[in-house]
Design a protein around this motif. Structure first.
Motif, short mmCIF file in Angstrom:
data_model
loop_
_atom_site.label_atom_id
_atom_site.label_comp_id
_atom_site.label_asym_id
_atom_site.label_seq_id
_atom_site.Cartn_x
_atom_site.Cartn_y
_atom_site.Cartn_z
N ASP A 1 115.51 -61.48 17.67
CA ASP A 1 115.61 -60.04 17.47
C ASP A 1 114.95 -59.27 18.60
N LYS A 2 113.69 -59.62 18.91
CA LYS A 2 112.97 -58.99 20.02
C LYS A 2 112.21 -60.05 20.80
N LEU A 3 111.97 -59.76 22.09
CA LEU A 3 111.39 -60.74 23.00
C LEU A 3 110.14 -60.16 23.67
N ILE A 4 109.08 -60.98 23.75
CA ILE A 4 107.84 -60.60 24.43
C ILE A 4 107.53 -61.67 25.47
N LEU A 5 107.37 -61.24 26.72
CA LEU A 5 107.13 -62.17 27.83
C LEU A 5 105.79 -61.83 28.48
N ALA A 6 104.91 -62.83 28.56
CA ALA A 6 103.57 -62.61 29.09
C ALA A 6 103.29 -63.56 30.25
N GLY A 7 102.86 -63.02 31.38
CA GLY A 7 102.47 -63.84 32.51
C GLY A 7 103.50 -64.86 32.92
N THR A 8 104.73 -64.41 33.06
CA THR A 8 105.82 -65.36 33.29
C THR A 8 106.78 -64.84 34.37
N SER A 9 107.90 -65.54 34.55
CA SER A 9 108.79 -65.24 35.67
C SER A 9 110.22 -65.61 35.32
N PRO A 10 111.20 -64.93 35.94
CA PRO A 10 112.58 -65.39 35.83
C PRO A 10 112.77 -66.71 36.58
N LYS A 11 113.88 -67.36 36.32
CA LYS A 11 114.23 -68.59 37.06
C LYS A 11 114.31 -68.26 38.55
N GLY A 12 113.76 -69.18 39.36
CA GLY A 12 113.76 -68.96 40.80
C GLY A 12 112.77 -67.92 41.26
N ILE B 1 104.91 -70.91 31.09
CA ILE B 1 106.10 -71.75 30.91
C ILE B 1 106.75 -71.47 29.55
N GLY B 2 105.93 -71.02 28.58
CA GLY B 2 106.51 -70.60 27.30
C GLY B 2 107.44 -69.42 27.46
N GLY B 3 107.17 -68.57 28.46
CA GLY B 3 108.06 -67.47 28.78
C GLY B 3 109.35 -67.94 29.42
N PHE B 4 109.27 -69.02 30.23
CA PHE B 4 110.50 -69.61 30.78
C PHE B 4 111.41 -70.02 29.63
N ILE B 5 110.80 -70.72 28.65
CA ILE B 5 111.56 -71.23 27.50
C ILE B 5 112.11 -70.06 26.68
#
Length: 285
Positions: free
Chosen positions: A130-141, A113-117
């Motif tokens: 500046d840069k983004l790191i997404l772990a174990g997450t998903s786009p909306k929907g 959910i931190g990746g959603f945010i």
């Protein structure tokens, strides 16, 4: 401890003091440690978790290279107020905290959910991230997002004293060992130096936000608007947030890279923490 001693103390995830800042009448808890110079690396944690739940094996090596900022969102852990029922409001709140702390530019790591945010923040506050790191997450929907709540309930029945073993790690010998090692690391911070545990209200409100995020399909419009370089990581069999959702990121965020580890699930960032740190260092340098 004198102010000079405090200034020279090298803090870690286990020892960094909890600090507080008031924003719009709400007192937020945070921890700021690591390097004094450079772009801060800000972390957003998973469902039903506080900043105490970040793995020291991930945080501490990164603190040797970057300023680290951990925050408890509104109504969570040490922070006051009422937990929002939408991801967007959660994101707007943490932006207020970051700016109140004086940061004009950050790198951002969001897990689950931190990746959603984190997606919302990167897309809607592009000058801040500046840069983004997404772990174990998903786009909306994304696929199966509302099912997260059922997975959590099943894990509580399967592993009542430690549901994250079932949720985060595969049921293989190496996965089980990694999960037990992770659990041990989370216990290293002294019990009397932790933020308060999750409340039932915070759980219910976060669950509502997850359901909304999973059912409001925006045809990837949010992630397609993300222009920052983005690193995406996941396990090859994430049963919490389906691994296939990570492919949607790399197919829709123009400047992105995807790393998937074998024999791993939702907690792959902790199971393969050494390799993840290497990936982050390469990505941020």
């Amino acid at each position: 401890m004198s102010s000079q001693e405090s200034k020279n103390t090298v803090y870690t995830q286990e020892t960094a003091p909890t600090q507080y800042i008031a924003v719009d009448g709400v007192k937020y808890a945070y921890r700021s440690f690591g390097q004094k110079e450079g772009i801060p690396l800000v972390f957003f944690i998973h469902f039903v978790a506080t900043m105490d739940d970040w793995d020291p094996a991930l945080i501490n090596p990164l603190a040797e290279k970057y300023p680290i900022v951990l925050v408890d969102n509104k109504g969570v852990g040490g922070s006051g107020g009422t937990t929002p029922t939408s991801v967007e409001e959660m994101g707007d709140d943490v932006v207020k905290i970051i700016r109140a702390l004086g940061h004009e530019k950050i790198n951002l790591l969001g897990f689950s959910i931190g990746g959603f945010i984190a997606q919302h923040v990167a897309a809607n506050y592009p000058d801040l991230v500046d840069k983004l790191i997404l772990a174990g997450t998903s786009p909306k929907g994304g696929k199966y997002i509302p099912d997260i709540l059922q997975h959590v309930e099943n894990a509580r029945k399967e592993e009542p004293t430690n549901p994250r073993l079932s949720l985060f790690f595969p049921k293989t010998e190496s996965g089980r060992a990694a999960g037990l090692a992770y659990t041990e690391r989370l216990q290293r911070r002294k019990k009397d130096d932790r933020v308060p545990p999750f409340t039932q209200e915070a759980i219910a409100n976060q669950a509502q936000a997850i359901i909304r995020f999973g059912t409001e399909n925006d045809s990837f419009s949010v992630i397609r608007s993300i222009k920052q370089p983005t690193l995406i990581v996941n396990g090859d069999n994430d049963t919490m947030v389906a691994t296939s959702n990570s492919l949607d990121f790399v197919q829709n965020i123009p400047n992105s890279k995807l790393v998937i580890w074998s024999d791993s699930g939702h907690g792959a960032l902790y199971q393969y923490h050494e390799d993840f740190v290497k990936e982050i260092n390469e990505f941020l340098k």
